[in-house]
Design a protein around this motif. Structure first.
Motif, PDB file in Angstrom:
ATOM      1  N   ARG A 127      26.663 -14.855  22.526  1.00 45.01           N
ATOM      2  CA  ARG A 127      27.657 -15.912  22.794  1.00 45.01           C
ATOM      3  C   ARG A 127      28.892 -15.381  23.531  1.00 45.01           C
ATOM      4  NH1 ARG A 127      25.800 -20.307  20.317  1.00 45.01           N
ATOM      5  NH2 ARG A 127      24.441 -20.061  18.493  1.00 45.01           N
ATOM      6  N   GLY A 128      28.630 -14.570  24.566  1.00 47.24           N
ATOM      7  CA  GLY A 128      29.709 -14.107  25.424  1.00 47.24           C
ATOM      8  C   GLY A 128      30.459 -12.901  24.920  1.00 47.24           C
ATOM      9  N   GLU A 129      30.007 -12.274  23.836  1.00 42.94           N
ATOM     10  CA  GLU A 129      30.674 -11.086  23.318  1.00 42.94           C
ATOM     11  C   GLU A 129      29.676  -9.937  23.179  1.00 42.94           C
ATOM     12  OE1 GLU A 129      34.381 -12.623  20.577  1.00 42.94           O
ATOM     13  OE2 GLU A 129      32.468 -12.227  19.593  1.00 42.94           O
ATOM     14  N   PRO A 130      30.104  -8.696  23.443  1.00 37.68           N
ATOM     15  CA  PRO A 130      29.200  -7.559  23.230  1.00 37.68           C
ATOM     16  C   PRO A 130      29.017  -7.312  21.739  1.00 37.68           C
ATOM     17  CG  PRO A 130      31.394  -6.772  23.738  1.00 37.68           C
ATOM     18  CD  PRO A 130      31.437  -8.271  23.889  1.00 37.68           C
ATOM     19  N   GLY A 131      27.971  -6.609  21.395  1.00 35.37           N
ATOM     20  CA  GLY A 131      27.757  -6.320  19.984  1.00 35.37           C
ATOM     21  C   GLY A 131      26.699  -5.262  19.759  1.00 35.37           C
ATOM     22  N   SER A 132      26.556  -4.873  18.494  1.00 34.30           N
ATOM     23  CA  SER A 132      25.535  -3.921  18.066  1.00 34.30           C
ATOM     24  C   SER A 132      24.860  -4.472  16.831  1.00 34.30           C
ATOM     25  CB  SER A 132      26.164  -2.554  17.743  1.00 34.30           C
ATOM     26  OG  SER A 132      26.850  -2.039  18.854  1.00 34.30           O
ATOM     27  N   LEU A 133      23.555  -4.294  16.741  1.00 26.36           N
ATOM     28  CA  LEU A 133      22.811  -4.771  15.583  1.00 26.36           C
ATOM     29  C   LEU A 133      22.754  -3.664  14.530  1.00 26.36           C
ATOM     30  CD1 LEU A 133      21.507  -7.578  15.204  1.00 26.36           C
ATOM     31  CD2 LEU A 133      19.304  -6.461  15.480  1.00 26.36           C
ATOM     32  N   VAL A 134      23.050  -4.031  13.291  1.00 27.09           N
ATOM     33  CA  VAL A 134      23.073  -3.076  12.189  1.00 27.09           C
ATOM     34  C   VAL A 134      22.090  -3.543  11.125  1.00 27.09           C
ATOM     35  CG1 VAL A 134      24.499  -1.911  10.457  1.00 27.09           C
ATOM     36  CG2 VAL A 134      25.503  -2.581  12.660  1.00 27.09           C
ATOM     37  N   LEU A 135      21.121  -2.683  10.804  1.00 29.99           N
ATOM     38  CA  LEU A 135      20.115  -2.988   9.792  1.00 29.99           C
ATOM     39  C   LEU A 135      20.350  -2.085   8.585  1.00 29.99           C
ATOM     40  CD1 LEU A 135      16.939  -3.089  12.085  1.00 29.99           C
ATOM     41  CD2 LEU A 135      18.412  -5.003  11.431  1.00 29.99           C
ATOM     42  N   THR A 136      20.486  -2.691   7.402  1.00 26.48           N
ATOM     43  CA  THR A 136      20.672  -1.938   6.162  1.00 26.48           C
ATOM     44  C   THR A 136      19.742  -2.493   5.096  1.00 26.48           C
ATOM     45  OG1 THR A 136      22.502  -3.402   5.529  1.00 26.48           O
ATOM     46  CG2 THR A 136      23.077  -1.349   6.651  1.00 26.48           C
ATOM     47  N   PRO A 137      19.383  -1.708   4.070  1.00 25.84           N
ATOM     48  CA  PRO A 137      18.451  -2.191   3.039  1.00 25.84           C
ATOM     49  C   PRO A 137      19.054  -3.320   2.212  1.00 25.84           C
ATOM     50  CG  PRO A 137      18.693   0.208   2.978  1.00 25.84           C
ATOM     51  CD  PRO A 137      19.767  -0.298   3.868  1.00 25.84           C
ATOM     52  N   SER A 138      18.246  -4.322   1.914  1.00 26.44           N
ATOM     53  CA  SER A 138      18.678  -5.378   0.996  1.00 26.44           C
ATOM     54  C   SER A 138      18.717  -4.859  -0.432  1.00 26.44           C
ATOM     55  CB  SER A 138      17.736  -6.581   1.087  1.00 26.44           C
ATOM     56  OG  SER A 138      17.804  -7.184   2.355  1.00 26.44           O
ATOM     57  N   GLU A 139      17.728  -4.030  -0.771  1.00 28.44           N
ATOM     58  CA  GLU A 139      17.681  -3.426  -2.103  1.00 28.44           C
ATOM     59  C   GLU A 139      17.370  -1.938  -1.951  1.00 28.44           C
ATOM     60  OE1 GLU A 139      14.951  -5.703  -4.452  1.00 28.44           O
ATOM     61  OE2 GLU A 139      16.169  -7.506  -4.408  1.00 28.44           O
ATOM     62  N   ARG A 140      16.115  -1.548  -2.208  1.00 24.14           N
ATOM     63  CA  ARG A 140      15.774  -0.140  -2.075  1.00 24.14           C
ATOM     64  C   ARG A 140      15.590   0.219  -0.602  1.00 24.14           C
ATOM     65  NH1 ARG A 140       9.442   0.916  -3.512  1.00 24.14           N
ATOM     66  NH2 ARG A 140       8.550  -0.950  -2.535  1.00 24.14           N
ATOM     67  N   SER A 141      15.848   1.480  -0.306  1.00 23.06           N
ATOM     68  CA  SER A 141      15.767   1.961   1.071  1.00 23.06           C
ATOM     69  C   SER A 141      14.336   2.343   1.417  1.00 23.06           C
ATOM     70  CB  SER A 141      16.692   3.162   1.259  1.00 23.06           C
ATOM     71  OG  SER A 141      16.630   3.640   2.581  1.00 23.06           O
ATOM     72  N   VAL A 142      13.820   1.763   2.515  1.00 25.80           N
ATOM     73  CA  VAL A 142      12.476   2.071   3.018  1.00 25.80           C
ATOM     74  C   VAL A 142      12.611   2.471   4.488  1.00 25.80           C
ATOM     75  CG1 VAL A 142      10.171   1.167   3.500  1.00 25.80           C
ATOM     76  CG2 VAL A 142      11.378   0.465   1.419  1.00 25.80           C
ATOM     77  N   PRO A 143      12.053   3.607   4.900  1.00 26.78           N
ATOM     78  CA  PRO A 143      12.190   4.049   6.301  1.00 26.78           C
ATOM     79  C   PRO A 143      11.588   3.047   7.287  1.00 26.78           C
ATOM     80  CG  PRO A 143      11.450   5.861   4.923  1.00 26.78           C
ATOM     81  CD  PRO A 143      11.370   4.618   4.081  1.00 26.78           C
ATOM     82  N   VAL A 144      12.344   2.760   8.348  1.00 22.79           N
ATOM     83  CA  VAL A 144      11.960   1.769   9.359  1.00 22.79           C
ATOM     84  C   VAL A 144      12.304   2.324  10.737  1.00 22.79           C
ATOM     85  CG1 VAL A 144      12.408  -0.572  10.233  1.00 22.79           C
ATOM     86  CG2 VAL A 144      12.349  -0.163   7.774  1.00 22.79           C
ATOM     87  N   VAL A 145      11.529   1.927  11.759  1.00 21.08           N
ATOM     88  CA  VAL A 145      11.904   2.150  13.156  1.00 21.08           C
ATOM     89  C   VAL A 145      12.108   0.787  13.803  1.00 21.08           C
ATOM     90  CG1 VAL A 145      10.755   4.380  13.400  1.00 21.08           C
ATOM     91  CG2 VAL A 145       9.482   2.292  13.878  1.00 21.08           C
ATOM     92  N   ALA A 146      12.988   0.720  14.813  1.00 21.26           N
ATOM     93  CA  ALA A 146      13.301  -0.581  15.403  1.00 21.26           C
ATOM     94  C   ALA A 146      13.796  -0.431  16.827  1.00 21.26           C
ATOM     95  CB  ALA A 146      14.348  -1.316  14.553  1.00 21.26           C
ATOM     96  N   ALA A 147      13.673  -1.522  17.595  1.00 27.19           N
ATOM     97  CA  ALA A 147      14.193  -1.590  18.961  1.00 27.19           C
ATOM     98  C   ALA A 147      14.486  -3.046  19.299  1.00 27.19           C
ATOM     99  CB  ALA A 147      13.212  -0.991  19.960  1.00 27.19           C
ATOM    100  N   LEU A 148      15.292  -3.249  20.334  1.00 28.64           N
ATOM    101  CA  LEU A 148      15.606  -4.581  20.837  1.00 28.64           C
ATOM    102  C   LEU A 148      15.077  -4.731  22.256  1.00 28.64           C
ATOM    103  CD1 LEU A 148      19.374  -4.852  19.795  1.00 28.64           C
ATOM    104  CD2 LEU A 148      17.451  -5.996  18.677  1.00 28.64           C
TER     105      LEU A 148
END
Length: 511
Positions: free
Chosen positions: A348-369
């Motif tokens: 919506r016209g602003e720069p940003g960064s996506l931040v992913l954090t665990p909802s509960e326990r931490s499980v290793p993840v890989v991600a891209a946009l």
């Protein structure tokens, strides 16, 4: 002292000399302090590989090399990029014994021209560029040592005027390794995706490629035991590995023997294309920085390689603070399956960064946009993988007087960073500026462009204080109304290595 003891001492001495790759520690005896505080020393050698840039006859490629000035490196060293074929006939140090390297330092040779490097650095602190044209440009292998090794950065930038993948494609040449993750690839009919494998060593590498879709692992026909010959590059078309056509695929490259550099080239028939760099190692929390403010469509692709599902909170670090994308507060990632969610016009016209954090326990993840800019038939695509923080220092090259945007995020705590713009590749004076990034925000900072700039320049980001920062550079070059762009993240350059001080203790060598 027997022969076994002498051999052990010789081996320990050799290991201690390789400061760029390992740190030697010895066990402490009770009541003694043999291992002292580790010293930060510059690495002494860096290797990088660049994939073959394009199969298009219309491709125009620029290679840019840069090393930031680093204290404690001495006055000697060199940095060169050569074609993989040249490397196979080169002697020690990368010099071709059949012809002299020729050309003055900093002058680029033609790709594949016998005896000449594609580019050769002149001095730390100033970029050097080289060029290549057409579809025959090979993979390149580079080595920097001495004063050129710490933080050596090379980018390959290609402009393709028409056809599948048309637009701007950029990738940082990567260090060879043994494992890579690429969420965001595709085997769909409108995509032509290659995984490029480049072997810089004197022996063959054996590589396995696994593909994971929305329902788990995809059945592949020839993905196991792929041999990559010494000093060569091998592009593997993903659609030849499986009959399944899926939009969102995670590629896992693992090396059985040897090591390779790996990158995925994603070419779309309608949406242009770009390189998909390897994502950061699987982790419970991830940051994907630098989404352009004018992004029209943003897709998040995530994969968890373990046997447990992951539940993630999805947050956007905007200029005003952390916000939750409406309707996408969380993401559930099933074990061994690729998950994708379209966030739409989330910026919506602003720069940003996506931040992913665990909802509960931490499980290793890989991600891209996957990020799309433009409208209708004039759209272009780029990718932003999850990345490591800037850490001590990170650099991005091939910045230009127009079209360069640097985004810096401090997702967890406020931070202060210093940004230095180098001298230009053809002239200019370096400039620096310090910025404070508030906690939970992303800022498009005003880049300190070098005075009297000629050519392109490097941007080096250094952490000064506060929490971890993440950064990405967007390079935009429009041609015939199509907004060509590419995004590169800035992970720590790992130019320094911790080397503990150690006292000699021959007792550990006694039988």
């Amino acid at each position: 002292m027997n022969r076994t003891t002498l051999s052990l001492i010789t081996g320990v001495t050799a290991l201690a000399a390789v400061t760029g790759f390992a740190a030697l520690t010895t066990p402490d005896a009770p009541g003694t302090d043999t291992a002292k505080t580790a010293a930060e020393l510059p690495v002494e050698r860096t290797s990088l590989v660049c994939p073959a840039p394009s199969t298009s006859d219309l491709a125009e490629t620029t290679y840019t090399s840069f090393t930031p000035a680093t204290k404690g490196t001495g006055s000697e060293g060199k940095a060169e990029l050569r074609s993989a074929a040249q490397q196979s006939g080169a002697g020690a140090g990368g010099e071709d014994k059949k012809a002299d390297g020729g050309g003055k330092a900093g002058e680029a040779g033609k790709t594949g021209e016998a005896g000449k490097p594609v580019l050769k650095a002149e001095e730390p602190g100033a970029p050097v560029t080289g060029e290549a044209s057409g579809a025959d440009s090979p993979a390149l292998i580079g080595t920097a040592d001495g004063k050129f090794a710490p933080g050596w950065t090379v980018q390959e930038t290609t402009e393709v005027a028409a056809g599948s993948g048309r637009g701007l494609q950029g990738v940082n040449c990567t260090a060879p390794d043994t494992e890579f993750w690429f969420p965001g690839a595709s085997t769909a009919a409108d995509r032509t995706d290659y995984v490029h494998l480049t072997n810089p060593d004197d022996s063959a590498a054996v590589v396995d490629i696994e593909l994971y879709g929305k329902d788990g692992v995809l059945e592949t026909t020839v993905g196991e035991g792929i041999t990559v010959q010494p000093h060569s590059g091998e592009p593997i078309l993903l659609s030849t590995l499986t009959r399944e056509k899926q939009d969102n695929v995670t590629v896992h490259v693992s090396v059985r023997s040897g090591r390779v550099g790996a990158s995925v080239q994603a070419l779309d028939d309608k949406l242009g294309g770009d390189w998909l760099a390897a994502a950061a190692d699987p982790a419970g929390s991830l940051v994907l920085p630098g989404i352009p403010k004018d992004a029209k469509a943003v897709r998040l692709i995530a994969f968890t390689p373990g046997d447990a599902d992951a539940d993630l909170k999805v947050r956007l670090a905007s200029p005003s603070g952390a916000i939750t994308p409406a309707g996408h507060e969380t993401l559930h990632v099933k074990a061994g399956m690729t998950s994708a969610v379209d966030l739409g016009d989330v910026m919506r016209g602003e720069p940003g960064s996506l931040v992913l954090t665990p909802s509960e326990r931490s499980v290793p993840v890989v991600a891209a946009l996957r990020v799309v800019r433009g409208q209708g038939a004039k759209q272009e695509t780029a990718f932003i993988p999850a990345t490591r923080p800037v850490g001590t220092r990170a650099t991005v090259v091939d910045n230009r007087a127009k079209g360069t945007t640097l985004s810096v995020a401090a997702p967890f705590r406020s931070a202060e960073v210093k940004v230095t713009a180098s001298a230009g590749s053809d002239g200019g004076t370096a400039a620096s500026k310090t910025y404070t990034i508030k906690s939970g925000t992303t800022q498009d900072v005003e880049v300190p462009v070098p005075s009297g700039l000629k050519g392109t320049y490097a941007l080096t980001v250094e952490s000064v204080s506060g929490g971890p920062v993440y950064a990405a550079r967007t390079l935009a070059v429009s041609a015939e109304g199509v907004p060509g762009f590419t995004v590169q993240t800035l992970p720590d350059d790992r130019g320094m290595v911790a080397v503990p001080e150690a006292d000699e203790d021959l007792a550990v060598l006694q039988e």
